[in-house]
Design a protein around this motif. Structure first.
Motif, PDB file in Angstrom:
ATOM      1  N   GLU A 163      -4.619   3.774 -11.989  1.00  0.00           N
ATOM      2  CA  GLU A 163      -6.014   4.068 -11.633  1.00  0.00           C
ATOM      3  C   GLU A 163      -6.378   3.421 -10.300  1.00  0.00           C
ATOM      4  O   GLU A 163      -7.047   4.027  -9.464  1.00  0.00           O
ATOM      5  CB  GLU A 163      -6.954   3.579 -12.733  1.00  0.00           C
ATOM      6  CG  GLU A 163      -6.801   4.325 -14.038  1.00  0.00           C
ATOM      7  CD  GLU A 163      -7.774   3.843 -15.102  1.00  0.00           C
ATOM      8  OE1 GLU A 163      -7.653   4.286 -16.256  1.00  0.00           O
ATOM      9  OE2 GLU A 163      -8.647   3.013 -14.762  1.00  0.00           O
ATOM     10  N   TYR A 164      -5.923   2.183 -10.090  1.00  0.00           N
ATOM     11  CA  TYR A 164      -6.206   1.517  -8.817  1.00  0.00           C
ATOM     12  C   TYR A 164      -5.469   2.197  -7.666  1.00  0.00           C
ATOM     13  O   TYR A 164      -6.016   2.350  -6.567  1.00  0.00           O
ATOM     14  CB  TYR A 164      -5.796   0.047  -8.894  1.00  0.00           C
ATOM     15  CG  TYR A 164      -6.704  -0.789  -9.747  1.00  0.00           C
ATOM     16  CD1 TYR A 164      -7.948  -1.199  -9.284  1.00  0.00           C
ATOM     17  CD2 TYR A 164      -6.320  -1.175 -11.031  1.00  0.00           C
ATOM     18  CE1 TYR A 164      -8.797  -1.966 -10.077  1.00  0.00           C
ATOM     19  CE2 TYR A 164      -7.152  -1.936 -11.830  1.00  0.00           C
ATOM     20  CZ  TYR A 164      -8.391  -2.334 -11.346  1.00  0.00           C
ATOM     21  OH  TYR A 164      -9.229  -3.088 -12.124  1.00  0.00           O
ATOM     22  N   CYS A 165      -4.250   2.615  -7.924  1.00  0.00           N
ATOM     23  CA  CYS A 165      -3.476   3.296  -6.878  1.00  0.00           C
ATOM     24  C   CYS A 165      -4.145   4.606  -6.483  1.00  0.00           C
ATOM     25  O   CYS A 165      -4.193   4.952  -5.293  1.00  0.00           O
ATOM     26  CB  CYS A 165      -2.049   3.561  -7.356  1.00  0.00           C
ATOM     27  SG  CYS A 165      -1.072   2.057  -7.594  1.00  0.00           S
ATOM     28  N   GLN A 166      -4.662   5.352  -7.453  1.00  0.00           N
ATOM     29  CA  GLN A 166      -5.376   6.587  -7.152  1.00  0.00           C
ATOM     30  C   GLN A 166      -6.573   6.326  -6.246  1.00  0.00           C
ATOM     31  O   GLN A 166      -6.844   7.077  -5.310  1.00  0.00           O
ATOM     32  CB  GLN A 166      -5.858   7.245  -8.453  1.00  0.00           C
ATOM     33  CG  GLN A 166      -4.821   8.079  -9.172  1.00  0.00           C
ATOM     34  CD  GLN A 166      -5.426   8.831 -10.332  1.00  0.00           C
ATOM     35  OE1 GLN A 166      -6.137   8.247 -11.154  1.00  0.00           O
ATOM     36  NE2 GLN A 166      -5.163  10.115 -10.419  1.00  0.00           N
ATOM     37  N   LEU A 173       0.836  -1.208   0.000  1.00  0.00           N
ATOM     38  CA  LEU A 173       0.000   0.000   0.000  1.00  0.00           C
ATOM     39  C   LEU A 173       0.867   1.253   0.000  1.00  0.00           C
ATOM     40  O   LEU A 173       0.574   2.234  -0.688  1.00  0.00           O
ATOM     41  CB  LEU A 173      -0.929  -0.008   1.212  1.00  0.00           C
ATOM     42  CG  LEU A 173      -2.038  -1.063   1.204  1.00  0.00           C
ATOM     43  CD1 LEU A 173      -2.787  -1.062   2.532  1.00  0.00           C
ATOM     44  CD2 LEU A 173      -3.015  -0.816   0.055  1.00  0.00           C
ATOM     45  N   SER A 174       1.942   1.234   0.783  1.00  0.00           N
ATOM     46  CA  SER A 174       2.858   2.374   0.829  1.00  0.00           C
ATOM     47  C   SER A 174       3.518   2.603  -0.528  1.00  0.00           C
ATOM     48  O   SER A 174       3.618   3.736  -1.014  1.00  0.00           O
ATOM     49  CB  SER A 174       3.926   2.142   1.904  1.00  0.00           C
ATOM     50  OG  SER A 174       4.882   3.179   1.896  1.00  0.00           O
ATOM     51  N   ASP A 175       3.924   1.516  -1.169  1.00  0.00           N
ATOM     52  CA  ASP A 175       4.578   1.650  -2.474  1.00  0.00           C
ATOM     53  C   ASP A 175       3.580   2.096  -3.546  1.00  0.00           C
ATOM     54  O   ASP A 175       3.940   2.829  -4.475  1.00  0.00           O
ATOM     55  CB  ASP A 175       5.217   0.312  -2.864  1.00  0.00           C
ATOM     56  CG  ASP A 175       6.430  -0.019  -2.006  1.00  0.00           C
ATOM     57  OD1 ASP A 175       6.910  -1.175  -2.078  1.00  0.00           O
ATOM     58  OD2 ASP A 175       6.894   0.881  -1.268  1.00  0.00           O
ATOM     59  N   THR A 185       3.291   5.751  -3.239  1.00  0.00           N
ATOM     60  CA  THR A 185       4.494   6.372  -3.796  1.00  0.00           C
ATOM     61  C   THR A 185       4.436   6.383  -5.319  1.00  0.00           C
ATOM     62  O   THR A 185       4.744   7.397  -5.964  1.00  0.00           O
ATOM     63  CB  THR A 185       5.747   5.606  -3.334  1.00  0.00           C
ATOM     64  OG1 THR A 185       5.800   5.609  -1.913  1.00  0.00           O
ATOM     65  CG2 THR A 185       7.007   6.239  -3.896  1.00  0.00           C
ATOM     66  N   PHE A 186       4.021   5.264  -5.902  1.00  0.00           N
ATOM     67  CA  PHE A 186       3.886   5.179  -7.363  1.00  0.00           C
ATOM     68  C   PHE A 186       2.896   6.217  -7.884  1.00  0.00           C
ATOM     69  O   PHE A 186       3.152   6.907  -8.878  1.00  0.00           O
ATOM     70  CB  PHE A 186       3.437   3.763  -7.739  1.00  0.00           C
ATOM     71  CG  PHE A 186       3.072   3.616  -9.189  1.00  0.00           C
ATOM     72  CD1 PHE A 186       4.033   3.697 -10.190  1.00  0.00           C
ATOM     73  CD2 PHE A 186       1.750   3.390  -9.559  1.00  0.00           C
ATOM     74  CE1 PHE A 186       3.691   3.559 -11.528  1.00  0.00           C
ATOM     75  CE2 PHE A 186       1.404   3.254 -10.900  1.00  0.00           C
ATOM     76  CZ  PHE A 186       2.375   3.335 -11.883  1.00  0.00           C
ATOM     77  N   ALA A 187       1.772   6.358  -7.205  1.00  0.00           N
ATOM     78  CA  ALA A 187       0.766   7.339  -7.623  1.00  0.00           C
ATOM     79  C   ALA A 187       1.335   8.744  -7.596  1.00  0.00           C
ATOM     80  O   ALA A 187       1.083   9.553  -8.502  1.00  0.00           O
ATOM     81  CB  ALA A 187      -0.460   7.241  -6.721  1.00  0.00           C
ATOM     82  N   LYS A 188       2.102   9.056  -6.568  1.00  0.00           N
ATOM     83  CA  LYS A 188       2.690  10.395  -6.464  1.00  0.00           C
ATOM     84  C   LYS A 188       3.729  10.631  -7.561  1.00  0.00           C
ATOM     85  O   LYS A 188       3.824  11.743  -8.111  1.00  0.00           O
ATOM     86  CB  LYS A 188       3.318  10.581  -5.084  1.00  0.00           C
ATOM     87  CG  LYS A 188       3.905  11.967  -4.832  1.00  0.00           C
ATOM     88  CD  LYS A 188       2.859  13.071  -4.989  1.00  0.00           C
ATOM     89  CE  LYS A 188       1.819  13.002  -3.891  1.00  0.00           C
ATOM     90  NZ  LYS A 188       0.870  14.157  -3.992  1.00  0.00           N
ATOM     91  N   GLN A 231      -9.383   6.773  -1.119  1.00  0.00           N
ATOM     92  CA  GLN A 231     -10.153   6.149  -0.040  1.00  0.00           C
ATOM     93  C   GLN A 231      -9.460   6.326   1.311  1.00  0.00           C
ATOM     94  O   GLN A 231     -10.124   6.530   2.327  1.00  0.00           O
ATOM     95  CB  GLN A 231     -10.380   4.667  -0.338  1.00  0.00           C
ATOM     96  CG  GLN A 231     -11.353   4.432  -1.482  1.00  0.00           C
ATOM     97  CD  GLN A 231     -11.514   2.970  -1.822  1.00  0.00           C
ATOM     98  OE1 GLN A 231     -10.809   2.115  -1.287  1.00  0.00           O
ATOM     99  NE2 GLN A 231     -12.430   2.669  -2.727  1.00  0.00           N
ATOM    100  N   ALA A 232      -8.158   6.250   1.313  1.00  0.00           N
ATOM    101  CA  ALA A 232      -7.421   6.479   2.551  1.00  0.00           C
ATOM    102  C   ALA A 232      -7.604   7.917   3.035  1.00  0.00           C
ATOM    103  O   ALA A 232      -7.801   8.163   4.232  1.00  0.00           O
ATOM    104  CB  ALA A 232      -5.935   6.173   2.340  1.00  0.00           C
ATOM    105  N   ASP A 233      -7.573   8.865   2.095  1.00  0.00           N
ATOM    106  CA  ASP A 233      -7.790  10.272   2.452  1.00  0.00           C
ATOM    107  C   ASP A 233      -9.195  10.489   2.993  1.00  0.00           C
ATOM    108  O   ASP A 233      -9.397  11.228   3.972  1.00  0.00           O
ATOM    109  CB  ASP A 233      -7.568  11.169   1.235  1.00  0.00           C
ATOM    110  CG  ASP A 233      -6.100  11.281   0.859  1.00  0.00           C
ATOM    111  OD1 ASP A 233      -5.823  11.671  -0.294  1.00  0.00           O
ATOM    112  OD2 ASP A 233      -5.250  10.995   1.723  1.00  0.00           O
TER     113      ASP A 233
END
Length: 299
Positions: A70-73, A7-9, A12-15, A78-80
């Motif tokens: 798209e999934y990472c976004q 999840l952390s990675d 990071t990928f999304a950013k 959802q976390a936000d």
């Protein structure tokens, strides 16, 4: 790789994709550029696909990377949202809540409730807009509105409240002079206080034994204000067909009397409406809950 690490990675990928730069992503995430690069490499190794095409001048997504982004976004969003929701639950309701309601209803039913609302929530403030027009909540930046009758299709969220009972009243003086109507058919012999001269304004609807009854009424006094028509009723000038809350005080002191109660229609539907917001502020939530509780106790 653990779920938390994945999840952390993914975040990071999304950013990195949003920033189009390892360096800018590292600054935004307060990480080293090397740590960002390792996170992307871990993901690619775990997924066994290449997510990014790297060169000295540009960064681009592979087809697999575009789909995964798209999934990472969604995961980050959802976390936000979860964090924001928990923050709202923790925060004390505060700030300004703007409410728009029809004039008479707001004066008689909403304004008297505000002292208790503000007593319960000391950091809350309320702006009450009394307006008989259907206000565009979004355009006018209103947080909450109240609507009578059937709701038109819209993007607004609606919460139903107990309906408003309807009654027919007259003064004791009028009834003594002209008699008490026993059924809708008797209204042709009475002065009826209507909101206008059109057929629609003068047509009154009743209900008896699950049957609807329509009566075209007539009278010498017509006015588009129920408050003005109430004064006419108090002056022995006719029958008034109105939502009960508007004559509650007069019924209690005996200056108006209810008639034909077996023929009253269904209560007028009443709704709270507000714009569709993903993040509703805490103040608006407690105001909605407060009105729901207060109106549930009224009937």
């Amino acid at each position: 790789m653990s779920l938390l690490q994945r999840l952390s990675d993914m975040a990071t990928f999304a950013k990195v994709v949003e920033s189009r730069s390892f360096t800018q992503a590292a600054v935004a995430l307060d990480m080293s550029k090397g740590a960002v690069s390792k996170a992307i490499s871990r993901l690619e190794q775990h997924l066994n696909v290449r997510l990014l095409q790297r060169s000295t001048r540009q960064l681009s997504l592979t087809a697999e990377g575009e789909a995964f982004f798209e999934y990472c976004q969604q995961v980050v969003a959802q976390a936000d949202q979860a964090e924001h929701h928990l923050s709202e639950l923790r925060d004390e309701p505060s700030g300004l809540i703007r409410i728009t309601v029809p004039v008479t209803f707001g004066t008689l039913r909403i304004a008297p409730l505000l002292p208790e609302l503000l007593k319960q929530y000391p950091k809350l403030s309320v702006e009450l807009d009394l307006n008989d027009k259907v206000v565009d909540l979004i355009a006018e930046k209103m947080d909450l509105g109240m609507r009578f009758g059937r709701l038109a299709n819209s993007s607004l969220i609606a919460r139903s409240l107990p309906g408003l009972p309807i009654t027919m009243v007259a003064s004791p003086g009028y009834l003594e002079a002209f008699g008490t109507p026993q059924s809708p058919a008797d209204l042709c012999q009475h002065q009826c206080l209507s909101s206008g001269s059109s057929i629609a304004d003068r047509t009154w609807f009743f209900r008896y034994m699950d049957q609807s009854i329509e009566v075209l009424t007539s009278g010498r006094v017509l006015c588009n204000s129920n408050r003005a028509l109430k004064h006419a009723a108090l002056a022995d000038m006719g029958l008034l067909f109105v939502t009960r809350y508007q004559v509650e005080k007069e019924l209690q002191n005996g200056s108006l009397v209810e008639v034909m109660q077996d023929y009253m229609p269904e209560p007028l539907p009443l709704h709270l409406v507000y714009p569709n917001r993903h993040h509703m502020k805490a103040g608006l939530k407690v105001v909605i809950q407060f009105f729901q509780q207060q109106f549930a106790l009224s009937y």
